[in-house]
Design a protein around this motif. Structure first.
Motif, PDB file in Angstrom:
ATOM      1  N   ARG A  97      48.137  26.045  -6.712  1.00  0.00           N
ATOM      2  CA  ARG A  97      47.510  24.806  -7.021  1.00  0.00           C
ATOM      3  C   ARG A  97      47.938  23.707  -6.034  1.00  0.00           C
ATOM      4  NH1 ARG A  97      49.216  26.225 -12.561  1.00  0.00           N
ATOM      5  NH2 ARG A  97      51.332  25.714 -11.858  1.00  0.00           N
ATOM      6  N   GLN A  98      48.769  24.161  -5.109  1.00  0.00           N
ATOM      7  CA  GLN A  98      49.181  22.794  -4.070  1.00  0.00           C
ATOM      8  C   GLN A  98      48.680  23.353  -2.640  1.00  0.00           C
ATOM      9  OE1 GLN A  98      53.597  22.998  -4.190  1.00  0.00           O
ATOM     10  NE2 GLN A  98      53.479  22.477  -6.310  1.00  0.00           N
ATOM     11  N   THR A  99      48.073  24.530  -2.393  1.00  0.00           N
ATOM     12  CA  THR A  99      47.571  24.882  -1.297  1.00  0.00           C
ATOM     13  C   THR A  99      45.991  24.641  -1.131  1.00  0.00           C
ATOM     14  OG1 THR A  99      49.315  26.418  -1.193  1.00  0.00           O
ATOM     15  CG2 THR A  99      47.680  26.762   0.637  1.00  0.00           C
ATOM     16  N   GLU A 100      45.501  23.804  -0.414  1.00  0.00           N
ATOM     17  CA  GLU A 100      44.235  23.378  -0.182  1.00  0.00           C
ATOM     18  C   GLU A 100      43.234  24.623   0.061  1.00  0.00           C
ATOM     19  OE1 GLU A 100      41.127  20.413  -0.363  1.00  0.00           O
ATOM     20  OE2 GLU A 100      43.045  20.348  -0.946  1.00  0.00           O
ATOM     21  N   SER A 101      43.656  25.446   1.048  1.00  0.00           N
ATOM     22  CA  SER A 101      43.045  26.568   1.540  1.00  0.00           C
ATOM     23  C   SER A 101      42.638  27.549   0.424  1.00  0.00           C
ATOM     24  CB  SER A 101      43.505  27.130   2.682  1.00  0.00           C
ATOM     25  OG  SER A 101      44.657  27.625   2.307  1.00  0.00           O
ATOM     26  N   TYR A 102      43.359  27.753  -0.729  1.00  0.00           N
ATOM     27  CA  TYR A 102      42.840  28.487  -1.635  1.00  0.00           C
ATOM     28  C   TYR A 102      41.422  28.137  -2.377  1.00  0.00           C
ATOM     29  CZ  TYR A 102      46.914  31.445  -1.323  1.00  0.00           C
ATOM     30  OH  TYR A 102      48.128  32.316  -0.834  1.00  0.00           O
ATOM     31  N   THR A 103      41.140  26.917  -2.333  1.00  0.00           N
ATOM     32  CA  THR A 103      39.783  26.561  -2.914  1.00  0.00           C
ATOM     33  C   THR A 103      38.862  27.438  -2.214  1.00  0.00           C
ATOM     34  OG1 THR A 103      40.668  24.213  -3.356  1.00  0.00           O
ATOM     35  CG2 THR A 103      38.097  24.852  -3.489  1.00  0.00           C
ATOM     36  N   ALA A 104      38.621  27.352  -0.807  1.00  0.00           N
ATOM     37  CA  ALA A 104      37.873  28.240  -0.185  1.00  0.00           C
ATOM     38  C   ALA A 104      37.959  29.590  -0.356  1.00  0.00           C
ATOM     39  CB  ALA A 104      37.642  27.996   1.277  1.00  0.00           C
ATOM     40  N   ALA A 105      39.112  30.041  -0.283  1.00  0.00           N
ATOM     41  CA  ALA A 105      39.260  31.499  -0.659  1.00  0.00           C
ATOM     42  C   ALA A 105      38.734  31.998  -1.981  1.00  0.00           C
ATOM     43  CB  ALA A 105      41.122  31.857  -0.470  1.00  0.00           C
ATOM     44  N   THR A 106      39.286  31.412  -3.020  1.00  0.00           N
ATOM     45  CA  THR A 106      38.718  31.508  -4.257  1.00  0.00           C
ATOM     46  C   THR A 106      37.150  31.617  -4.391  1.00  0.00           C
ATOM     47  OG1 THR A 106      40.507  30.319  -5.187  1.00  0.00           O
ATOM     48  CG2 THR A 106      39.150  31.012  -6.626  1.00  0.00           C
ATOM     49  N   VAL A 107      36.656  30.533  -3.605  1.00  0.00           N
ATOM     50  CA  VAL A 107      34.985  30.819  -3.710  1.00  0.00           C
ATOM     51  C   VAL A 107      34.392  31.803  -2.814  1.00  0.00           C
ATOM     52  CG1 VAL A 107      32.847  29.387  -2.833  1.00  0.00           C
ATOM     53  CG2 VAL A 107      34.760  28.197  -3.757  1.00  0.00           C
ATOM     54  N   GLN A 108      34.975  32.177  -1.882  1.00  0.00           N
ATOM     55  CA  GLN A 108      34.554  33.443  -1.006  1.00  0.00           C
ATOM     56  C   GLN A 108      35.122  34.454  -1.715  1.00  0.00           C
ATOM     57  OE1 GLN A 108      35.993  32.262   2.691  1.00  0.00           O
ATOM     58  NE2 GLN A 108      37.882  33.415   2.542  1.00  0.00           N
ATOM     59  N   ALA A 109      35.993  34.603  -2.479  1.00  0.00           N
ATOM     60  CA  ALA A 109      36.172  36.026  -3.234  1.00  0.00           C
ATOM     61  C   ALA A 109      35.331  35.982  -4.206  1.00  0.00           C
ATOM     62  CB  ALA A 109      37.593  35.649  -3.964  1.00  0.00           C
TER      63      ALA A 109
END
Lengths: 426, 345
Positions: free
Chosen positions: B197-209
């Protein structure tokens, strides 16, 4: 992001600096143009050495066929192992340069369904499921049937073998290249995870009643043709990188903006490090305990193939290449270019490349140990913790260096690392 | 090897070709999207853990007293758990990355039949393995495909083959290991929550997943076995070919995207002023999933049946359209195709 064994740091955000104007480099620094030109020189020298070593191999194979025996077979095998040294280093030029990537399938395709080529053990051969060519046995048959098509293969010429490569649409149908030659020199490795490699007898090439496993003349013709093809394929690639030619790949590359050359360099380094070497050639084999996924599975020379792959990556970065004759080629390097922008990152990446060589050096030492060698196929045996540790350490080092390669790309203004958009229009 | 192999073998590593380059177009506070994703993905991991437990219990029940009813129940529970995994399989970051867990659950593609050979090795061994032994063994024998071999392979067709002590012992050990893996994932996903939840880059990682899953559905799970990717059709390239359940798995992947991927994607697109695009994507996803649900369960058997084959082609086209919408979404959110180090032969 967490976890050390993630094999995909490259997809992470590339820290973007503004696209670096090429004029930003002071005149006493190396320029991107010089670096890319030297890269082409490195490629040329590496492929030249690969050609030289392949010619030696070809000569040793001729000797073997002229007088099949343990000595001539051993000499041919030794020449094959030598030939892999420069060729594996050339793999750093593969990804990123379409001229290499489109060509290499005929030279280094792997893993193969070797039953396409010659006899295999009936009870110890697993081919690709659904591959119609997997047991075609070109040595034993003058005509073969694949996918409802009957092919006349009575005369085993280099051209025919090139046409047969990947026949029937299966990439496991490898008729040509280093691994086909490896199979014809060593034969199947029937030892699984145990010590030992292929045990093909030299008598497989004798004529008349002394011939073992049948069809020795055709086997010899095959080996002769496939070795000739390797030489002519390498001649073609050397010409693509030769200076002062009007119409070759080198000219086309140098005519592009230097930033494009840098992109191909970095893409090649990263792709070989991560997806190919760490992933396909090490992690798959280890996690699945799969000897089918061992790169040089007939000869058990896998440790050297891995070692010299990594050496090739380091060469591209350092601009240095130690040639077959012992001399060193050096010149304007990617390292110097990066150092002018970010000396710290250059130092980090340089030491990471060194660390990778040290890890793969460990792997090589273990495999070549005189007293109790542990080859790659022994390292991946279930429960071999020492072997797994050797491989995992090498994977981790490759993953780590790839993260810095990615950063270097960002620093050098290379933002789009894929050679093309692979059909994506966004 | 040539470029075709690139797509073919990518999936084994779960590598993606999308990179966040440049400034993302979504706002700083995509934390809301991540919070929703964490919840919805966590729900799916919980379902996987539950289904794994049920499968293990079912394996024990069958081996204690093998009969047709329990056997049928076992096959059902196997498929339920396999489908539960498909629904959350798009998540390729976080706890799933540890110890090659994605491969542990499903080693695929397996062109050289490693699954069959590793299972056969155990069937021919002197004593069945323990759960611990399986945990230390090849990923090829740890997952759903290994159980599929025991349940459906032609080598196991003899009556009583599975009930034999060696086979049943293996069945229970693999099911037990799968249950452990599912439970660990559910637990570790919760522990991973704060960091995610705290790590911004996981937004992109989740979309690309999520978007990468559509591409792999299109290219690897359909085009390859159907012969639409350059080489001839080959049913062995389909997932779950032994049980002829390939389409059921695809259906579950689509359902998982609906339940677990859309919840975070919607607010993200809304923030970018693209509610309509989100609606289009959701509608297309739903329609595609329904279509898959109405189709025959297998892929390989349909290769020789023109009508069924045309259904599969239709599904392939639908998923292609979904992928296309996915690329619009990626563009809208500032994701571009970037460094793809996943080449391999």
């Amino acid at each position: 992001m967490p976890t050390p064994f993630v094999l995909r740091p490259l997809r992470r955000a590339i820290a973007l600096t503004a696209l670096l104007p090429l004029s930003a480099f002071a005149s006493d620094d190396v320029t991107p143009e010089q670096v890319v030109t030297h890269y082409a020189d490195l490629a040329h020298a590496t492929f030249q050495d690969a050609l030289t070593a392949a010619r030696t191999l070809d000569a040793r194979i001729d000797d073997l066929l002229a007088a099949p025996g343990d000595e001539t077979l051993a000499a041919a095998r030794q020449a094959w192992i030598q030939a892999r040294v420069p060729y594996q280093q050339s793999e750093a030029f593969r990804f990123g340069n379409p001229v290499v990537d489109d060509w290499e399938g005929q030279l280094n395709a792997w893993p193969l369904d070797e039953g396409l080529i010659d006899y295999v053990a009936a009870d110890d051969y697993q081919h690709e499921l659904g591959n119609a060519g997997a047991t075609a046995n070109l040595v034993a048959n003058t005509s073969i049937q694949i996918g409802g098509e009957t092919l006349d293969v009575s005369e085993l010429t280099p051209e025919l073998l090139a046409d047969l490569n990947e026949i029937g649409g299966s990439e496991a149908n490898v008729a040509t290249g280093y691994h086909a030659i490896e199979f014809l020199l060593w034969g199947q490795d029937r030892h699984g995870f145990e010590a030992g490699n292929g045990e093909r007898p030299a008598s497989d090439y004798l004529s008349g009643d002394d011939c073992t496993h049948g069809h020795c003349d055709r086997r010899g013709a095959y080996l002769d043709a496939v070795s000739d093809l390797l030489v002519s394929d390498l001649e073609w690639m050397v010409a693509q990188w030769a200076p002062n030619e009007d119409d070759n790949y080198r000219q086309a590359l140098l005519a592009e903006p230097a930033s494009e050359g840098l992109r191909r360099m970095l893409f090649g380094m990263g792709s070989l490090s991560l997806g190919e070497l760490a992933g396909e050639r090490m992690k798959v084999a280890l996690a699945a305990n799969s000897v089918e996924d061992e790169h040089d599975c007939f000869s058990d020379n896998t440790h050297n193939s891995h070692y010299y792959d990594a050496q090739g990556v380091q060469n591209v970065y350092s601009g240095e290449y130690r040639r077959l004759d012992g001399s060193t080629l050096s010149g304007p390097s990617l390292s110097a270019l990066l150092a002018a922008e970010d000396p710290e990152l250059d130092a980090t990446l340089s030491s990471q490349l060194e660390a990778t060589m040290a890890e793969l050096g460990e792997l090589k030492r273990a495999a070549e140990d005189k007293a109790s060698p542990m080859t790659f196929d022994m390292m991946i045996a279930p429960g071999n913790e020492d072997g797994a540790a050797l491989i995992n350490d090498a994977i981790l080092a490759l993953v780590t260096q790839t993260g810095s390669i990615e950063k270097a790309a960002g620093t050098l203004g290379v933002t789009q690392l894929q050679p093309d958009d692979a059909g994506h229009d966004f | 090897m040539s470029h075709r192999s690139l797509l073919q073998r990518l999936g084994r590593l779960g590598l993606a070709a999308l990179t966040l380059a440049g400034t993302p177009l979504f706002a700083d506070d995509s934390a809301d999207a991540r919070a929703r994703w964490h919840q919805s993905i966590g729900d799916r991991y919980a379902l996987l853990a539950e289904a794994g437990e049920q499968l293990e219990a079912s394996a024990h029940a069958y081996c204690d007293a093998p009969d047709a009813e329990r056997r049928a129940r076992l096959e059902e529970d196997w498929l339920d758990a396999y489908q539960a995994w498909q629904a959350v399989r798009f998540v390729d970051f976080g706890p799933i990355e540890q110890q090659s867990r994605a491969w542990q659950l499903q080693f695929w593609p397996d062109s050289k039949n490693l699954v069959g050979r590793k299972v056969q090795l155990w069937l021919n061994a002197e004593a069945p393995p323990s759960i611990e032994t399986i945990a230390d063994d090849s990923v090829a024998v740890q997952g759903f495909p290994a159980l599929e071999y025991l349940l459906f392979d032609e080598h196991m067709a003899t009556p009583g083959a599975l009930a034999a002590p060696q086979a049943c012992g293996l069945l229970q050990a693999v099911s037990g290991h799968l249950a452990d893996t599912g439970a660990a994932l559910a637990r570790d996903w919760q522990a991973f929550g704060d960091h995610y939840r705290q790590t911004e880059s996981y937004t992109a990682a989740t979309v690309q997943a999520g978007l990468q899953t559509l591409e792999s559905l299109e290219d690897k799970r359909l085009a390859e076995p159907l012969g639409l990717a350059g080489s001839p059709a080959n049913g062995y390239r389909a997932e779950a070919w032994r049980s002829a359940r390939s389409v059921r798995l695809i259906e579950s992947s689509l359902a998982g995207l609906q339940d677990s991927f859309l919840p975070g994607l919607r607010p993200l697109l809304a923030e970018a002023g693209q509610t309509e695009l989100a609606d289009d994507f959701a509608a297309a996803l739903d329609e595609t999933r329904r279509r898959a649900a109405d189709m025959a369960p297998g892929l390989a058997p349909s290769l020789d049946d023109p009508e069924a084959f045309s259904d599969l082609q239709g599904l392939y086209v639908k998923i292609g359209q979904l992928s296309w919408l996915g690329r619009q979404i990626a563009g809208t959110l500032g994701l571009v195709s970037g460094f793809n180090a996943s080449d391999g032969d």
